[in-house]
Design a protein around this motif. Structure first.
Motif, PDB file in Angstrom:
ATOM      1  N   MET A   1      32.312  34.118  54.625  1.00 18.10           N
ATOM      2  CA  MET A   1      33.502  34.805  54.109  1.00 18.10           C
ATOM      3  C   MET A   1      33.074  36.018  53.288  1.00 18.10           C
ATOM      4  SD  MET A   1      36.488  33.334  51.603  1.00 18.10           S
ATOM      5  CE  MET A   1      37.161  32.254  52.852  1.00 18.10           C
ATOM      6  N   PRO A   2      33.632  37.202  53.542  1.00 17.33           N
ATOM      7  CA  PRO A   2      33.286  38.378  52.746  1.00 17.33           C
ATOM      8  C   PRO A   2      33.810  38.234  51.325  1.00 17.33           C
ATOM      9  CG  PRO A   2      35.157  38.858  54.168  1.00 17.33           C
ATOM     10  CD  PRO A   2      34.648  37.494  54.566  1.00 17.33           C
ATOM     11  N   SER A   3      33.168  38.895  50.385  1.00 12.60           N
ATOM     12  CA  SER A   3      33.654  38.894  49.014  1.00 12.60           C
ATOM     13  C   SER A   3      33.533  40.302  48.475  1.00 12.60           C
ATOM     14  CB  SER A   3      32.871  37.903  48.145  1.00 12.60           C
ATOM     15  OG  SER A   3      31.487  38.225  48.147  1.00 12.60           O
ATOM     16  N   ALA A   4      34.208  40.566  47.378  1.00 10.97           N
ATOM     17  CA  ALA A   4      34.204  41.914  46.831  1.00 10.97           C
ATOM     18  C   ALA A   4      34.257  41.856  45.318  1.00 10.97           C
ATOM     19  CB  ALA A   4      35.400  42.704  47.371  1.00 10.97           C
ATOM     20  N   THR A   5      33.742  42.908  44.691  1.00  9.01           N
ATOM     21  CA  THR A   5      33.811  43.035  43.242  1.00  9.01           C
ATOM     22  C   THR A   5      35.206  43.512  42.836  1.00  9.01           C
ATOM     23  OG1 THR A   5      31.451  43.507  43.032  1.00  9.01           O
ATOM     24  CG2 THR A   5      32.872  44.243  41.242  1.00  9.01           C
ATOM     25  N   LEU A   6      35.758  42.869  41.823  1.00  6.69           N
ATOM     26  CA  LEU A   6      37.055  43.254  41.281  1.00  6.69           C
ATOM     27  C   LEU A   6      36.817  44.023  39.985  1.00  6.69           C
ATOM     28  CD1 LEU A   6      40.226  42.911  41.260  1.00  6.69           C
ATOM     29  CD2 LEU A   6      39.812  40.882  39.835  1.00  6.69           C
ATOM     30  N   ARG A   7      37.409  45.207  39.886  1.00 11.85           N
ATOM     31  CA  ARG A   7      37.266  46.025  38.676  1.00 11.85           C
ATOM     32  C   ARG A   7      38.641  46.360  38.119  1.00 11.85           C
ATOM     33  NH1 ARG A   7      33.407  47.935  42.255  1.00 11.85           N
ATOM     34  NH2 ARG A   7      31.240  47.796  41.505  1.00 11.85           N
ATOM     35  N   ILE A   8      38.803  46.100  36.839  1.00 10.42           N
ATOM     36  CA  ILE A   8      40.062  46.375  36.148  1.00 10.42           C
ATOM     37  C   ILE A   8      39.763  47.350  35.020  1.00 10.42           C
ATOM     38  CG2 ILE A   8      41.812  45.356  34.629  1.00 10.42           C
ATOM     39  CD1 ILE A   8      41.532  42.821  36.413  1.00 10.42           C
ATOM     40  N   SER A   9      40.502  48.446  34.971  1.00  9.80           N
ATOM     41  CA  SER A   9      40.225  49.495  33.993  1.00  9.80           C
ATOM     42  C   SER A   9      41.503  49.916  33.281  1.00  9.80           C
ATOM     43  CB  SER A   9      39.597  50.708  34.696  1.00  9.80           C
ATOM     44  OG  SER A   9      39.375  51.762  33.793  1.00  9.80           O
ATOM     45  N   GLY A  10      41.543  49.700  31.964  1.00 14.87           N
ATOM     46  CA  GLY A  10      42.667  50.156  31.140  1.00 14.87           C
ATOM     47  C   GLY A  10      44.010  49.601  31.547  1.00 14.87           C
ATOM     48  N   LEU A  11      44.036  48.379  32.074  1.00 15.74           N
ATOM     49  CA  LEU A  11      45.276  47.806  32.602  1.00 15.74           C
ATOM     50  C   LEU A  11      46.195  47.382  31.459  1.00 15.74           C
ATOM     51  CD1 LEU A  11      46.101  47.409  35.570  1.00 15.74           C
ATOM     52  CD2 LEU A  11      45.571  44.985  35.286  1.00 15.74           C
ATOM     53  N   VAL A  12      47.475  47.788  31.564  1.00 18.30           N
ATOM     54  CA  VAL A  12      48.466  47.519  30.512  1.00 18.30           C
ATOM     55  C   VAL A  12      49.767  47.074  31.163  1.00 18.30           C
ATOM     56  CG1 VAL A  12      49.835  48.511  28.621  1.00 18.30           C
ATOM     57  CG2 VAL A  12      47.462  49.250  28.969  1.00 18.30           C
ATOM     58  N   LYS A  13      50.428  46.085  30.524  1.00 16.84           N
ATOM     59  CA  LYS A  13      51.768  45.676  30.961  1.00 16.84           C
ATOM     60  C   LYS A  13      52.641  45.436  29.731  1.00 16.84           C
ATOM     61  CE  LYS A  13      55.145  44.714  33.630  1.00 16.84           C
ATOM     62  NZ  LYS A  13      55.750  45.803  34.424  1.00 16.84           N
ATOM     63  N   ARG A  14      53.793  46.134  29.714  1.00 17.04           N
ATOM     64  CA  ARG A  14      54.750  45.971  28.614  1.00 17.04           C
ATOM     65  C   ARG A  14      56.096  45.533  29.168  1.00 17.04           C
ATOM     66  NH1 ARG A  14      52.872  51.226  28.048  1.00 17.04           N
ATOM     67  NH2 ARG A  14      51.190  51.533  26.505  1.00 17.04           N
ATOM     68  N   TYR A  15      56.809  44.789  28.345  1.00 19.71           N
ATOM     69  CA  TYR A  15      58.211  44.466  28.623  1.00 19.71           C
ATOM     70  C   TYR A  15      59.010  44.924  27.406  1.00 19.71           C
ATOM     71  CZ  TYR A  15      56.387  41.581  32.411  1.00 19.71           C
ATOM     72  OH  TYR A  15      55.746  41.146  33.554  1.00 19.71           O
ATOM     73  N   GLY A  16      59.538  46.160  27.493  1.00 18.38           N
ATOM     74  CA  GLY A  16      60.176  46.737  26.317  1.00 18.38           C
ATOM     75  C   GLY A  16      59.143  46.986  25.241  1.00 18.38           C
ATOM     76  N   ASP A  17      59.383  46.435  24.047  1.00 17.48           N
ATOM     77  CA  ASP A  17      58.438  46.595  22.943  1.00 17.48           C
ATOM     78  C   ASP A  17      57.340  45.539  22.960  1.00 17.48           C
ATOM     79  OD1 ASP A  17      59.871  48.757  21.979  1.00 17.48           O
ATOM     80  OD2 ASP A  17      61.135  47.510  20.679  1.00 17.48           O
ATOM     81  N   PHE A  18      57.486  44.546  23.828  1.00 15.45           N
ATOM     82  CA  PHE A  18      56.500  43.458  23.877  1.00 15.45           C
ATOM     83  C   PHE A  18      55.335  43.845  24.789  1.00 15.45           C
ATOM     84  CE2 PHE A  18      54.966  39.556  26.050  1.00 15.45           C
ATOM     85  CZ  PHE A  18      54.360  38.960  24.943  1.00 15.45           C
ATOM     86  N   VAL A  19      54.125  43.747  24.269  1.00 12.38           N
ATOM     87  CA  VAL A  19      52.921  44.048  25.043  1.00 12.38           C
ATOM     88  C   VAL A  19      52.378  42.742  25.626  1.00 12.38           C
ATOM     89  CG1 VAL A  19      50.608  45.038  25.018  1.00 12.38           C
ATOM     90  CG2 VAL A  19      52.401  46.023  23.560  1.00 12.38           C
TER      91      VAL A  19
END
Length: 367
Positions: A1-19
């Motif tokens: 099975m192939p695999s891959a590197t996962l890279r996350i950079s500066g990821l942000v999620k807000r719901y209104g004022d809630f981070v």
């Protein structure tokens, strides 16, 4: 099975004022088993949903291998997903359930059937191919859900508390099965759980989250034996957290005077904790505490036994400290015939090796 590197950079999620997820940096190397761990509301499920494409980020990027998948639809990502509720089609046989993702990818029928049979062999259930989901146990259904995910060979597999609906014995068995399959396939897995033992048992690394941020990222040993903050020390497993103050620091270790006119103990620590005069907590895991009857010559910490709990393989002793300002104390040792028995109310002496005592800056991170 192939695999891959996962890279996350500066990821942000807000719901209104809630981070829900503060700016997050994370890299998961190809073939790694990474567990996202944390209390409710810590951000682990939000992060998994962003990786899966079930939620859109407000900022940041997600890369799988060389491909930017930040805003790709879930079906456009080379990602497999395993849920807690199995999500098997009740009107299809097990073989048809497993082959379904291949059918949706226009794989010819003969190839799909062969790969479904191979997937059933992988999860050690070749004999259930013609049965329906209702004819299988919960553990068998979960293995079929795994097989259906593995069969189309995604680059990365996401698992959202897949064992949460199983009883403890079956959950332990499935942990071993998932680890075995991971070793055989070498695929990248990102696994979400709130179960600390599960995370410690299964992971190459643990990403412990708190308040929408990564609190500590490292191997299970790193987090358990060298926590970077009081939150990590308190969240992961049981621990004695003894307040004190660093009296002296040297490359060989620290001398810490415990609160309430307690003894001075030897410990290890680094960074902000290794500063003379600093208020700290000394973390000692219960299994590293030795106990015995206190005597007139006892120089170590003492406590009065308040309760004894036998939890299968471990016996735990709970004690009220005889020094003001100390939290309740706990020691643990393997349950075995002939072990010393202590009476409720008995005063016991507690001791430990200097290398088993880790100093954590009080209210601050070591990192």
């Amino acid at each position: 099975m192939p695999s891959a590197t996962l890279r996350i950079s500066g990821l942000v999620k807000r719901y209104g004022d809630f981070v829900a997820l503060a700016p997050t940096e994370l890299e998961v190397p190809a073939g790694e088993f990474l567990t996202l761990l944390g209390p409710s509301g810590s951000g682990k499920t939000t992060l998994l949903s962003l990786i899966a494409g079930l939620t859109q980020p407000d900022e940041g990027r997600i890369l799988l291998g060389d491909e930017d998948i930040t805003y790709s639809a879930p079906y456009e990502r080379d990602i497999g997903m395993v849920f807690q509720n199995y999500a098997l089609f009740p009107h299809m046989t097990i073989e048809e359930n497993i082959a379904f993702p291949l059918k949706m990818r226009n794989v010819d029928g003969a190839t799909a059937r062969k790969r479904a049979v191979d997937a059933l062999e992988l999860v050690r259930l070749p004999h259930v191919a013609k049965r329906f989901p209702r004819e299988l146990s919960g553990g068998q259904q979960q293995r079929i859900a795994l097989a259906r995910c593995f069969v189309y060979q995604p680059s990365i597999i996401l698992m959202d508390e897949p064992l949460g609906a199983l009883d403890k014995k079956l959950r332990d068995q499935m942990q071993l099965e998932i680890k075995r399959i991971h070793r055989e396939l070498g695929t990248t897995i990102v696994y979400v759980t709130h179960d600390q033992e599960e995370a410690m048992t299964m992971s190459d690394r643990i990403c412990l989250m708190n308040g929408g941020r990564i609190e500590q990222l490292g191997t299970p040993d790193d987090l358990y034996f060298r926590p970077s903050s009081l939150f990590v020390a308190d969240f992961l497993g049981e621990s004695n957290l003894l307040p004190g103050r660093v009296m002296s620091a040297s490359p060989g270790g620290l001398d810490v005077a415990l609160a309430g006119a307690g003894p001075t103990v030897r410990a290890v620590g680094e960074g902000d904790a290794a500063v003379a005069g600093r208020a700290v907590k000394v973390m000692v895991r219960p299994q590293n505490v030795s106990v015995g009857p206190a005597t007139a010559e006892t120089q170590s910490l003492t406590g009065r036994l308040t309760d004894v709990m036998v939890s299968g393989s471990l016996t735990k002793l709970y004690m009220a400290p005889l020094i003001d300002g100390m939290p309740p104390l706990v020691a643990a040792y393997p349950t075995r015939p002939g072990a010393a028995r202590y009476a409720i109310g008995q005063v016991l002496a507690l001791d430990w090796a200097a290398g088993d005592a880790v100093v954590i800056a009080d209210g601050a991170s070591l990192a």
